[in-house]
Design a protein around this motif. Sequence first.
Motif, PDB file in Angstrom:
ATOM      1  N   SER A   1      -8.698  -3.224  -3.911  1.00  0.00           N
ATOM      2  CA  SER A   1      -7.696  -4.000  -2.826  1.00  0.00           C
ATOM      3  C   SER A   1      -8.803  -4.782  -2.188  1.00  0.00           C
ATOM      4  O   SER A   1      -9.380  -4.423  -1.662  1.00  0.00           O
TER       5      SER A   1
ATOM      6  N   VAL B   1       4.249 -14.951   0.202  1.00  0.00           N
ATOM      7  CA  VAL B   1       4.502 -13.469  -0.022  1.00  0.00           C
ATOM      8  C   VAL B   1       4.542 -12.519   1.218  1.00  0.00           C
ATOM      9  O   VAL B   1       4.836 -11.354   1.015  1.00  0.00           O
TER      10      VAL B   1
ATOM     11  N   GLY C   1      -3.287  -9.246  -8.107  1.00  0.00           N
ATOM     12  CA  GLY C   1      -4.545  -9.788  -8.609  1.00  0.00           C
ATOM     13  C   GLY C   1      -5.552  -8.196  -8.899  1.00  0.00           C
ATOM     14  O   GLY C   1      -6.560  -8.493  -9.613  1.00  0.00           O
TER      15      GLY C   1
END
Length: 542
Positions: free
Chosen positions: A206, A501, A155
């Motif tokens: 991030s 993930v 993202g």
Amino acid sequence: MGIALRNTETWKLLEKHYLEIKDIHLRSLFENDRSRGRNLVIKDIGVYFDYSKNRITGKTIDLLIRLARERGLESRRDEMFAGEKINVTEERAVLHTALRVPVGSVVMSDGRNVVPDVLTVLEKMSAFSEKIRNGEWKGHTGKPIKNIVNIGIGGSDLGPVMAYEALKNYSMRSLVFRFVSNVDSSDFYEAVEDLSPEETLFIISSKTFTTLETMTNAHTARKWSLSKLGDPSAVARHFVAVSTNEKEVIKFGIDPLNMFGFWDWVGGRYSMSSAIGLSTMIAVGPETYYRMLNGLHQMDEHFRTAPLDKNIPVIMGLLGIWYNNFFGTQTQAVFPYDKYLHRFPAYLQQLTMESNGKNVTLDGDKTDYQTGAIYWGEPGTNGQHSFYQLLHQGTKLIPADFIGFMKPLNNLPPHQDYLIANLIAQGEALAFGKTEEEVKAEGVSNALTPHKVFEGNRPSSTFLLDKLSPENLGKLIAMYEHSVFVQAVIWDINPFDQMGVELGKVLAKNIIPELQDTAMTLSHDGSTNELINYYRKNRLND
Ligand code: F6P
């Protein structure tokens, strides 16, 4: 949630209804209802959504909406907008919609209005963007910044790169934008190969500021910068951070003054309207960026207030359920007929698949039904000359979304008419096909006839908008965001975590030292041990 999905009466009615409808051809649905192409359309906030070429009747929609009501869609939606902690596994609110509300709005989270914080960050982003755009922000050696490199992944990359590409026509062409995401060194190398550190700004994006790929690239970027600029104080002029983790940002050496914050109630794949959009804002300028936010907000409001049967993301989400759970389809194709949207399918892959790729309910019970579809796509008309063959004559049923714009951003007649004719023709061909009689009537030999028949009855939805404006980009993004949410509510899964993930990340961290230290004993499975050994023997020994 109370009663399990497949045990609900409405689900059972849908199963029965599927048997009634599965063999009905779109040809007869259209023959029997001359106004279908007008009636099965929603026109709102500048989006024309034609869902008439889907294998549905009025009864299908009634039942799906009844299902949505039973599953509490309206109250779940209201809880989301109200800042309740609907991301139950992470105990977080889900308030990406608060990132695009108009000035003066009130959105409460944990007893606090979050809007002033959102606006403060937007103002800081605007001031910084303007300084870069007008050359006021100088690099360490006094030269203005010409190159902006966003370092992030997931993202923190897909939103920025998709939006930059989508809005390139509105961007400041004298600035160069690059996006580095992969831990593959070639990604960084190629991104900066022709750039000068003196004129290059890195945005380290991030949410957590701990992601392996991003931090590895960020450290490499610092080395690359300082190899030319020498003095570590240069970092202050060439590195900014977008993150929720101030501690890690400081640890990396970025001044918190050069940090643009956001909050834990913004999920990674829902973050492109947060400070993660900094590169987009620098590219297009604050005013154009605000127009995109406005489009996102318009779709949020449409989703929040439109009746369910006139609600674009609701109908989209429910159609997805219909195909996925009753027709047994595996994938959903998205075909934007606009070159600028070439990264949109990739963006949607994270949005949809990281959100709804789940196999347990909110209570942790295993689902006994299919969940998230595989999303994929390419811009038209390229796909037509590649994989559309399988859509038309293959053995798989693949619902498709076609997205097109009335007005081109670059008008070079006759391109636009050719482009849109192709978009419209594909939906028509998929739905109606070409019968054996029609093929024979063209004088085709008996031997060739079966090869030239198109069964048709392949579903698609068409979205037409005025042009690829910043507002319309915002609407498209929020439209898919909310359709994902609709499906998650029906399936009773959490679309806002991404625990799937984690395992790969942990295992990779274990394997890194094993690759570097060949003396380490390996205790994986037989295949993994052999792969590591093979790499150890054949790696570049530096
Ligand atoms: O690994 C998945 C993920 O957590 C995504 O959800 C997220 O968008 C991406 O990694 C990047 O995370 P961050 O912004 O914290 O670096």
